[in-house]
Design a protein around this motif. Structure first.
Motif, PDB file in Angstrom:
ATOM      1  N   ALA A   2      -5.738  -8.561  -6.308  1.00  0.00           N
ATOM      2  CA  ALA A   2      -7.191  -8.461  -6.424  1.00  0.00           C
ATOM      3  C   ALA A   2      -7.681  -7.049  -6.118  1.00  0.00           C
ATOM      4  O   ALA A   2      -8.699  -6.606  -6.650  1.00  0.00           O
ATOM      5  CB  ALA A   2      -7.852  -9.465  -5.477  1.00  0.00           C
ATOM      6  N   ILE A   3      -6.939  -6.337  -5.268  1.00  0.00           N
ATOM      7  CA  ILE A   3      -7.312  -4.959  -4.914  1.00  0.00           C
ATOM      8  C   ILE A   3      -6.758  -3.977  -5.938  1.00  0.00           C
ATOM      9  O   ILE A   3      -7.453  -3.050  -6.366  1.00  0.00           O
ATOM     10  CB  ILE A   3      -6.778  -4.621  -3.509  1.00  0.00           C
ATOM     11  CG1 ILE A   3      -7.427  -5.535  -2.459  1.00  0.00           C
ATOM     12  CG2 ILE A   3      -7.033  -3.156  -3.169  1.00  0.00           C
ATOM     13  CD1 ILE A   3      -6.797  -5.432  -1.086  1.00  0.00           C
ATOM     14  N   HIS A   4      -5.499  -4.189  -6.321  1.00  0.00           N
ATOM     15  CA  HIS A   4      -4.809  -3.254  -7.228  1.00  0.00           C
ATOM     16  C   HIS A   4      -4.657  -3.933  -8.591  1.00  0.00           C
ATOM     17  O   HIS A   4      -3.582  -4.430  -8.940  1.00  0.00           O
ATOM     18  CB  HIS A   4      -3.455  -2.865  -6.649  1.00  0.00           C
ATOM     19  CG  HIS A   4      -3.528  -2.281  -5.278  1.00  0.00           C
ATOM     20  ND1 HIS A   4      -4.033  -1.027  -5.031  1.00  0.00           N
ATOM     21  CD2 HIS A   4      -3.159  -2.802  -4.065  1.00  0.00           C
ATOM     22  CE1 HIS A   4      -3.978  -0.783  -3.725  1.00  0.00           C
ATOM     23  NE2 HIS A   4      -3.452  -1.836  -3.126  1.00  0.00           N
ATOM     24  N   LYS A   5      -5.717  -3.934  -9.370  1.00  0.00           N
ATOM     25  CA  LYS A   5      -5.762  -4.712 -10.611  1.00  0.00           C
ATOM     26  C   LYS A   5      -4.845  -4.160 -11.699  1.00  0.00           C
ATOM     27  O   LYS A   5      -4.501  -4.864 -12.645  1.00  0.00           O
ATOM     28  CB  LYS A   5      -7.199  -4.791 -11.113  1.00  0.00           C
ATOM     29  CG  LYS A   5      -8.152  -5.480 -10.130  1.00  0.00           C
ATOM     30  CD  LYS A   5      -9.549  -5.590 -10.702  1.00  0.00           C
ATOM     31  CE  LYS A   5     -10.525  -6.155  -9.677  1.00  0.00           C
ATOM     32  NZ  LYS A   5     -10.150  -7.514  -9.250  1.00  0.00           N
ATOM     33  N   THR A   6      -4.454  -2.901 -11.582  1.00  0.00           N
ATOM     34  CA  THR A   6      -3.590  -2.312 -12.616  1.00  0.00           C
ATOM     35  C   THR A   6      -2.109  -2.402 -12.267  1.00  0.00           C
ATOM     36  O   THR A   6      -1.259  -2.013 -13.071  1.00  0.00           O
ATOM     37  CB  THR A   6      -3.951  -0.830 -12.833  1.00  0.00           C
ATOM     38  OG1 THR A   6      -3.730  -0.103 -11.613  1.00  0.00           O
ATOM     39  CG2 THR A   6      -5.403  -0.682 -13.251  1.00  0.00           C
ATOM     40  N   ILE A   7      -1.787  -2.911 -11.082  1.00  0.00           N
ATOM     41  CA  ILE A   7      -0.390  -3.025 -10.660  1.00  0.00           C
ATOM     42  C   ILE A   7       0.184  -4.353 -11.150  1.00  0.00           C
ATOM     43  O   ILE A   7      -0.450  -5.405 -11.037  1.00  0.00           O
ATOM     44  CB  ILE A   7      -0.261  -2.945  -9.125  1.00  0.00           C
ATOM     45  CG1 ILE A   7      -0.910  -1.680  -8.575  1.00  0.00           C
ATOM     46  CG2 ILE A   7       1.208  -3.042  -8.709  1.00  0.00           C
ATOM     47  CD1 ILE A   7      -0.232  -0.411  -8.999  1.00  0.00           C
ATOM     48  N   THR A   8       1.399  -4.304 -11.677  1.00  0.00           N
ATOM     49  CA  THR A   8       2.120  -5.524 -12.046  1.00  0.00           C
ATOM     50  C   THR A   8       3.026  -5.931 -10.889  1.00  0.00           C
ATOM     51  O   THR A   8       3.813  -5.119 -10.392  1.00  0.00           O
ATOM     52  CB  THR A   8       2.979  -5.300 -13.302  1.00  0.00           C
ATOM     53  OG1 THR A   8       2.122  -4.957 -14.391  1.00  0.00           O
ATOM     54  CG2 THR A   8       3.769  -6.546 -13.655  1.00  0.00           C
ATOM     55  N   GLU A  67       0.830  -1.214   0.000  1.00  0.00           N
ATOM     56  CA  GLU A  67       0.000   0.000   0.000  1.00  0.00           C
ATOM     57  C   GLU A  67       0.861   1.259   0.000  1.00  0.00           C
ATOM     58  O   GLU A  67       0.551   2.243  -0.681  1.00  0.00           O
ATOM     59  CB  GLU A  67      -0.927   0.002   1.215  1.00  0.00           C
ATOM     60  CG  GLU A  67      -2.041  -1.020   1.161  1.00  0.00           C
ATOM     61  CD  GLU A  67      -3.018  -0.766   0.028  1.00  0.00           C
ATOM     62  OE1 GLU A  67      -3.213   0.413  -0.358  1.00  0.00           O
ATOM     63  OE2 GLU A  67      -3.587  -1.745  -0.487  1.00  0.00           O
ATOM     64  N   SER A  68       1.963   1.216   0.742  1.00  0.00           N
ATOM     65  CA  SER A  68       2.853   2.373   0.792  1.00  0.00           C
ATOM     66  C   SER A  68       3.433   2.671  -0.583  1.00  0.00           C
ATOM     67  O   SER A  68       3.495   3.834  -1.012  1.00  0.00           O
ATOM     68  CB  SER A  68       3.983   2.121   1.794  1.00  0.00           C
ATOM     69  OG  SER A  68       4.940   3.160   1.757  1.00  0.00           O
ATOM     70  N   LEU A  69       3.852   1.633  -1.285  1.00  0.00           N
ATOM     71  CA  LEU A  69       4.441   1.836  -2.614  1.00  0.00           C
ATOM     72  C   LEU A  69       3.393   2.295  -3.622  1.00  0.00           C
ATOM     73  O   LEU A  69       3.674   3.137  -4.477  1.00  0.00           O
ATOM     74  CB  LEU A  69       5.113   0.549  -3.088  1.00  0.00           C
ATOM     75  CG  LEU A  69       6.396   0.167  -2.334  1.00  0.00           C
ATOM     76  CD1 LEU A  69       6.862  -1.223  -2.734  1.00  0.00           C
ATOM     77  CD2 LEU A  69       7.501   1.188  -2.580  1.00  0.00           C
ATOM     78  N   VAL A  70       2.190   1.745  -3.532  1.00  0.00           N
ATOM     79  CA  VAL A  70       1.118   2.186  -4.426  1.00  0.00           C
ATOM     80  C   VAL A  70       0.802   3.660  -4.183  1.00  0.00           C
ATOM     81  O   VAL A  70       0.629   4.446  -5.131  1.00  0.00           O
ATOM     82  CB  VAL A  70      -0.146   1.320  -4.237  1.00  0.00           C
ATOM     83  CG1 VAL A  70      -1.324   1.907  -5.010  1.00  0.00           C
ATOM     84  CG2 VAL A  70       0.115  -0.117  -4.677  1.00  0.00           C
ATOM     85  N   THR A  71       0.763   4.045  -2.912  1.00  0.00           N
ATOM     86  CA  THR A  71       0.504   5.443  -2.563  1.00  0.00           C
ATOM     87  C   THR A  71       1.570   6.370  -3.141  1.00  0.00           C
ATOM     88  O   THR A  71       1.281   7.502  -3.531  1.00  0.00           O
ATOM     89  CB  THR A  71       0.435   5.608  -1.032  1.00  0.00           C
ATOM     90  OG1 THR A  71      -0.633   4.805  -0.525  1.00  0.00           O
ATOM     91  CG2 THR A  71       0.206   7.058  -0.643  1.00  0.00           C
ATOM     92  N   GLN A  72       2.801   5.868  -3.209  1.00  0.00           N
ATOM     93  CA  GLN A  72       3.893   6.672  -3.764  1.00  0.00           C
ATOM     94  C   GLN A  72       3.915   6.677  -5.294  1.00  0.00           C
ATOM     95  O   GLN A  72       4.780   7.306  -5.888  1.00  0.00           O
ATOM     96  CB  GLN A  72       5.231   6.151  -3.233  1.00  0.00           C
ATOM     97  CG  GLN A  72       5.407   6.304  -1.732  1.00  0.00           C
ATOM     98  CD  GLN A  72       6.711   5.688  -1.251  1.00  0.00           C
ATOM     99  OE1 GLN A  72       7.790   6.175  -1.583  1.00  0.00           O
ATOM    100  NE2 GLN A  72       6.624   4.629  -0.474  1.00  0.00           N
ATOM    101  N   GLY A  73       2.993   5.963  -5.904  1.00  0.00           N
ATOM    102  CA  GLY A  73       2.876   6.001  -7.354  1.00  0.00           C
ATOM    103  C   GLY A  73       3.392   4.797  -8.098  1.00  0.00           C
ATOM    104  O   GLY A  73       3.378   4.785  -9.333  1.00  0.00           O
ATOM    105  N   ALA A  74       3.853   3.787  -7.389  1.00  0.00           N
ATOM    106  CA  ALA A  74       4.386   2.604  -8.064  1.00  0.00           C
ATOM    107  C   ALA A  74       3.301   1.906  -8.875  1.00  0.00           C
ATOM    108  O   ALA A  74       2.164   1.763  -8.414  1.00  0.00           O
ATOM    109  CB  ALA A  74       4.968   1.632  -7.039  1.00  0.00           C
ATOM    110  N   THR A  75       3.649   1.470 -10.072  1.00  0.00           N
ATOM    111  CA  THR A  75       2.726   0.686 -10.880  1.00  0.00           C
ATOM    112  C   THR A  75       3.306  -0.688 -11.231  1.00  0.00           C
ATOM    113  O   THR A  75       2.617  -1.499 -11.843  1.00  0.00           O
ATOM    114  CB  THR A  75       2.370   1.429 -12.185  1.00  0.00           C
ATOM    115  OG1 THR A  75       3.573   1.766 -12.877  1.00  0.00           O
ATOM    116  CG2 THR A  75       1.585   2.699 -11.870  1.00  0.00           C
TER     117      THR A  75
END
Length: 265
Positions: free
Chosen positions: A107-113, A71-79
């Motif tokens: 399942a939560i972050h469907k656009t993240i690889t 979650e921390s990395l997603v918040t920082q913009g990681a894709t």
């Protein structure tokens, strides 16, 4: 040892791609010293890896946990997030616990690889570290000494094969008999191995933990050795692998491999 993936090549691999991040997943411990030791070792690796977003998390007993790290990395913009297991060997955490958390995050972050790296595994240079650890506590006549190589243990049969391989490599280096034993699940247990070794007549028994960081298991070994009945045999306990430069290099290489990997859970 230089990484097999230089910074320029890494940049070429990621050019034009999504925002890359790395999440190092350490085991976790109730022991604060163990947590600090893990963080310090991984911090050395982070300084050597040419990726802007890098975070540390833990499987259990410490925070942030794996889901919080993601979650921390997603918040920082990681894709694109590469998960790097800070583990010596492949066992339940690698095959089950971490993949389950990654799948929940996907399942939560469907656009993240998400890509998944490998544990360090068996490497000859680790036997060199263990040899150094032995030399820190014992430099006398090897013909009167025996080494007990102590692994965690696992239900995965590969664990015993890996520990035996490390033990064989170590025996070649130290020219002493090396017996593998385990702290859980596998046999012989450390308790069984130390008891039988005490009856064999060696002047020194050198206990070599195949553990990356300090913590509860190191404290257990210390307690077991301190509680041994008095006899003429000296039992010497070596340090854990720790943040030896070889460990830092090996983890750095695993981080680079995870970044360019196409292996997705």
């Amino acid at each position: 040892m230089k990484s097999t993936l230089p910074h320029k090549q890494l940049s070429d691999e990621l050019e034009g791609s999504a925002l890359q991040a790395i999440l190092y997943v350490s085991h976790g411990s109730r022991n604060r010293e163990a947590i600090s030791e893990a963080i310090a070792c991984i911090a050395k690796v982070k300084r050597l890896v040419n990726v802007e977003l890098q975070e540390i998390c833990f499987l259990e007993l410490a925070e942030p946990n794996l889901s919080q790290g993601i979650e921390s990395l997603v918040t920082q913009g990681a894709t694109r997030i590469s998960i790097v297991p800070v583990l010596l060997l492949s066992a339940g955490h690698y095959y089950t616990d971490i993949p389950e958390e990654i799948n929940r995050a996907r399942a939560i972050h469907k656009t993240i690889t998400f890509t998944y790296g490998k544990p360090l595994g068996v490497q000859k240079r680790f036997a060199a570290i263990l040899t150094e650890r032995i030399e820190e506590v014992y430099t006398s006549n090897h013909s009167h000494a025996k080494v007990l190589l102590v692994g965690r243990g696992s239900r995965n049969p590969q664990t015993m094969l890996d520990i035996e391989e490390i033990g064989n490599a170590l025996q070649e280096k130290v020219d002493m008999p090396v017996e593998a034993c385990y702290l859980a699940v596998c046999e012989p247990s450390f308790h069984e191995a130390i008891e039988s070794s005490l009856k064999e007549g060696y002047q020194k028994i050198i206990v070599v933990p195949y553990l990356w960081f300090t913590g509860v298991l190191m404290r257990f070994l210390e307690k077991e050795i301190n509680n041994l009945p008095g006899n003429s045999t000296d039992v010497l306990l070596c340090r854990q692998l720790g943040d030896h430069p070889y460990m830092v290099d090996a983890l750095k290489e695993r981080a680079y491999e995870a970044v360019i990997s196409n292996y997705q859970i």
